[in-house]
Design a protein around this motif. Structure first.
Motif, short mmCIF file in Angstrom:
data_model
loop_
_atom_site.label_atom_id
_atom_site.label_comp_id
_atom_site.label_asym_id
_atom_site.label_seq_id
_atom_site.Cartn_x
_atom_site.Cartn_y
_atom_site.Cartn_z
N SER A 81 13.11 6.90 2.54
CA SER A 81 12.07 6.20 3.51
C SER A 81 11.14 5.71 2.70
N MET A 82 10.57 6.73 1.92
CA MET A 82 9.28 6.59 1.29
C MET A 82 9.42 5.66 0.09
N ARG A 83 10.62 5.82 -0.43
CA ARG A 83 10.79 4.49 -1.48
C ARG A 83 11.20 3.24 -0.71
N ALA A 84 11.61 3.05 0.42
CA ALA A 84 11.59 1.75 1.11
C ALA A 84 10.30 1.31 1.46
N LEU A 85 9.56 2.08 1.67
CA LEU A 85 7.88 1.78 2.21
C LEU A 85 7.37 1.18 0.69
N CYS A 86 7.61 1.94 -0.24
CA CYS A 86 7.06 1.50 -1.61
C CYS A 86 7.38 0.07 -1.79
N ILE A 87 8.87 -0.20 -1.60
CA ILE A 87 9.28 -1.47 -1.88
C ILE A 87 8.54 -2.50 -1.05
N LYS A 88 8.34 -2.24 0.34
CA LYS A 88 7.92 -3.00 1.06
C LYS A 88 6.33 -3.52 0.96
N TRP A 89 5.67 -2.22 0.67
CA TRP A 89 4.29 -2.55 0.21
C TRP A 89 4.15 -3.40 -1.10
N THR A 90 4.59 -2.88 -2.14
CA THR A 90 4.71 -3.58 -3.35
C THR A 90 5.22 -4.82 -3.58
N GLN A 91 6.57 -4.92 -3.21
CA GLN A 91 7.18 -6.28 -3.44
C GLN A 91 7.00 -6.99 -2.37
N ASP A 92 7.20 -6.79 -1.16
CA ASP A 92 7.23 -7.51 0.06
C ASP A 92 5.76 -8.16 0.40
N GLN A 93 4.80 -7.13 0.66
CA GLN A 93 3.65 -7.29 1.07
C GLN A 93 2.72 -7.47 -0.04
N LYS A 94 3.13 -7.07 -1.22
CA LYS A 94 2.16 -7.25 -2.42
C LYS A 94 0.64 -7.01 -2.16
N VAL A 95 0.74 -5.69 -1.67
CA VAL A 95 -0.73 -5.31 -1.41
C VAL A 95 -1.41 -4.92 -2.74
N PHE A 96 -2.87 -4.77 -2.72
CA PHE A 96 -3.69 -4.47 -3.97
C PHE A 96 -3.53 -3.15 -4.31
N ALA A 97 -3.40 -2.03 -3.40
CA ALA A 97 -3.58 -0.59 -3.91
C ALA A 97 -3.02 0.18 -2.84
N VAL A 98 -2.56 1.22 -2.91
CA VAL A 98 -2.49 2.56 -2.34
C VAL A 98 -3.20 3.64 -2.75
N VAL A 99 -3.80 4.50 -1.23
CA VAL A 99 -4.40 5.26 -1.48
C VAL A 99 -4.23 6.45 -0.83
N ASP A 100 -3.96 7.62 -1.28
CA ASP A 100 -3.45 8.79 -0.57
C ASP A 100 -4.40 9.97 -0.69
#
Length: 625
Positions: free
Chosen positions: A261-280
């Motif tokens: 599920s973490m990988r799925a979220l990664c793909i969603k954020w970076t490829q689908d939504q194309k967000v600027f950055a992730v802060v954790d």
């Protein structure tokens, strides 16, 4: 710390990370971070719902040295024996994860030459809390380049070894520094990849295992993740945002035990939504970090760490606010040599767990020892398996017996929490006379040994190992020894910590007090709110260093390379470069201390702090062999 990290697949190589997990203020403290191989989700579910119940406080609330001790009290006094055992196992697992693969890479981060400066419950798919949306009413003036607008400012108390005058940046994309101009709110364009004319899309993932964590009622007082994010983002947006743009936060709860599920979220954020950055703030771990950075070329700021070659793989998009584990071990050896607790004439032993990360750590340690002209008298291994504690316990007794026969009087452990407890317990059992320490223990931030020891020495909460661990003197890269209050330094908040505390009270204090009636009004110096505040403000400082018309991901990474002397509370100084991607580079020396003599600093309300870390030496640059 530092704080947690996980590796859901127990067969996978663990890595190291850290995160703080705080707890109830009226009790004692414990802080924590770590990461290591976790049993699979099915295995956890099969054991008992209690196991999952115990995980929530560790994963969604932070601070390890604070949390271990508080946990000890809660489970010892309030929970059935089977729950106590399960709790210990899970804590072991989490803490185990901290430095295992934490040393899996090559060498420690290089020390950057920097110039002085500083900047002023739902599940997966949780949405942004109200009050943080970029369209909300804004106050203040538009920020310009340089330090984060909600920073603590240039004046105030200083820490030894680091200046407190504003984060300095050397951005290849434009004017950095505290007086840089970065652009105005007028005429801004949509630049793509999460940057519009008025907003910057940033994802803030927080660890969430659902309602199971509520069953036992073990929520700590070290602040809620979502409230902490809301406070930090709102402070920036209400002060004008980042060069005319507001942060558009996507706050997402995720299951850190579910790598798919973490990988799925990664793909969603970076490829689908194309967000600027992730802060954790320390839970986005292992390959999930590389999915964002190496595979999808998106900037990630995270407190979770392992070793320097990991950031090389994520280069130039992966930036850590935690400490490279290789740096931790190198510093520990150099520090011990300087104090003559390690020398060619002294017999010492190394004990490492048999996890992949610990085996790699032992190799790094041996290299550091060789650099210092040292070699362990004996190196032993302990088995790590939550389903088979008997093997590790038997090995611990054998190791202690063998070390005694060999005349070894100093131990350097590379162990997860449970194995460390078994080894200390075996040493205590063989003390002669009882109460006289058998060994001197060299602890550090590896597997958060410094923090773990606090919970093991305090007689007031049932910690039976004071004879072995009390008054040990150890190095730490984290703000251990502070009072979680606004007393003068070095015990209280520094200017940055004061600003984070004030922002949390302003934007989230009422909601947090409603959830936690016993909250005393302060935030943990190594807790959830402080870590989120640090990571979000650091992101803002780098983004401000890029002119508004040039805010691309590539230029943001260039700004991060030039960000130096960003002053924080969790660690005193963060400096980055093209070769340094783990920011903390200074350590302080603390003594594990049972407060029988009243030397521990009092809480802000005048109450006793229980056991504590006494600061023996304040911040200085990391040592190298």
């Amino acid at each position: 710390m530092p704080w947690l990290s996980w590796r859901p697949d127990a067969s996978s190589a663990p890595v190291r990370r850290r995160r703080c997990w705080p707890t109830p203020r009226p009790g004692t403290h414990t802080s924590g971070r770590a990461r290591r191989p976790w049993p699979g989700r099915d295995a956890l579910a099969d054991r008992s719902p209690d196991v999952a119940v115990i995980i929530r406080p560790l994963v969604s609330s932070p601070a390890l040295s604070v949390r271990l001790r508080r946990w000890w009290r809660l489970f010892r006094e309030q929970q059935p024996r089977n729950v106590q055992v399960l709790a210990a196992l899970v804590v072991a697992l989490l803490v185990a994860d901290v430095a295992g693969v934490g040393v899996a890479g090559s060498g420690s981060s290089s020390t950057a030459k920097v110039s002085a400066g500083r900047p002023g419950a739902g599940g997966t798919g949780d949405t942004t809390p109200s009050g943080v949306a970029p369209g909300a009413s804004q106050a203040g003036t538009s920020g310009t380049g340089g330090a984060a607008s909600s920073g603590a400012g240039s004046s105030g108390a200083t820490r030894s070894g680091s200046t407190r005058t504003g984060a300095t940046t050397r951005s290849g994309g434009g004017s950095g520094g505290t007086s840089g101009t970065g652009g105005s709110a007028s005429g801004l364009a949509n630049l793509g990849h999460g940057v519009t004319a008025g907003t910057i899309k940033v994802v803030f993932p927080w660890p969430n295992l659902g309602p199971l964590g509520q069953a036992v009622g073990l929520y700590g007082t070290s602040e809620d993740d979502q409230l902490s994010i809301k406070a930090a983002v709102s402070a920036i947006n209400d002060a004008g945002g980042i060069n005319g743009r507001k942060i558009d936060p996507e706050i997402v709860g995720f299951n850190p035990l579910d790598e798919a599920s973490m990988r799925a979220l990664c793909i969603k954020w970076t490829q689908d939504q194309k967000v600027f950055a992730v802060v954790d703030a320390a839970a986005w771990h292992d390959d999930a970090q590389l999915c964002i950075t190496q595979e999808n070329h998106t900037p990630l700021i995270s407190t979770w760490t392992t070793v320097s070659d990991f950031t090389s793989r994520g280069n130039p998009n992966l930036w850590w606010t935690g400490v490279d584990a290789a740096t931790v071990l190198d510093n520990l050896v150099a520090f011990s040599v300087s104090r003559h607790t390690l020398s060619p004439s002294q017999k010492f032993g190394v004990v490492a767990a048999d996890r992949t990360g610990d085996i790699l750590a032992a190799k790094y340690l041996n290299k550091d020892l060789a650099n210092a002209g040292l070699k362990a008298t004996d190196t032993e291994s302990m088995h790590f398996d939550l389903a088979d504690s008997a093997t590790a316990q038997a090995q611990a007794r054998d190791i202690v017996t063998r070390f005694k026969l060999e005349g070894i009087n100093t131990i350097l452990p590379l162990l997860p929490y449970t194995d460390l407890v078994y080894l200390v317990q075996a040493a205590k059992e063989q003390e002669s006379p009882p109460g006289q320490a058998l060994f001197h223990w060299l602890l550090s931030d590896y597997e958060f040994g410094d923090e773990a020891a606090i919970g093991l020495i305090d007689p007031s909460v049932g910690g039976p190992y004071a004879s072995e661990l009390d008054n040990t003197v150890n190095p730490t890269f984290f703000d251990l020894g502070n009072c979680d209050c606004n007393k003068p330094l070095p015990q209280g908040y520094d200017p940055f910590g004061t600003k984070c505390w004030q922002d949390f009270k302003k934007y989230s204090g009422a909601a947090w007090a409603k959830q936690n009636p016993l909250w005393d009004g302060y935030i943990e110096t190594t807790g959830t709110a402080m870590i989120w505040c640090t990571d979000i403000q650091l992101f803002a400082a780098a983004a401000r260093a890029v002119p508004a018309s040039q805010l691309t991901q590539a230029n943001f990474d260039k700004a991060m390379m030039g960000l130096t002397h960003f002053a924080g509370q969790f660690a005193p100084d963060y400096s980055y470069s093209g070769t340094r991607r783990s920011g903390p580079h200074q350590f302080r020396v603390v003594q594990e201390h049972v407060n029988g003599d009243g030397k521990c600093p009092l809480h802000a309300d005048g109450g006793s702090a229980g056991d504590c870390w006494l600061i023996q030496q304040d911040w200085r640059e990391a040592l190298h062999t």
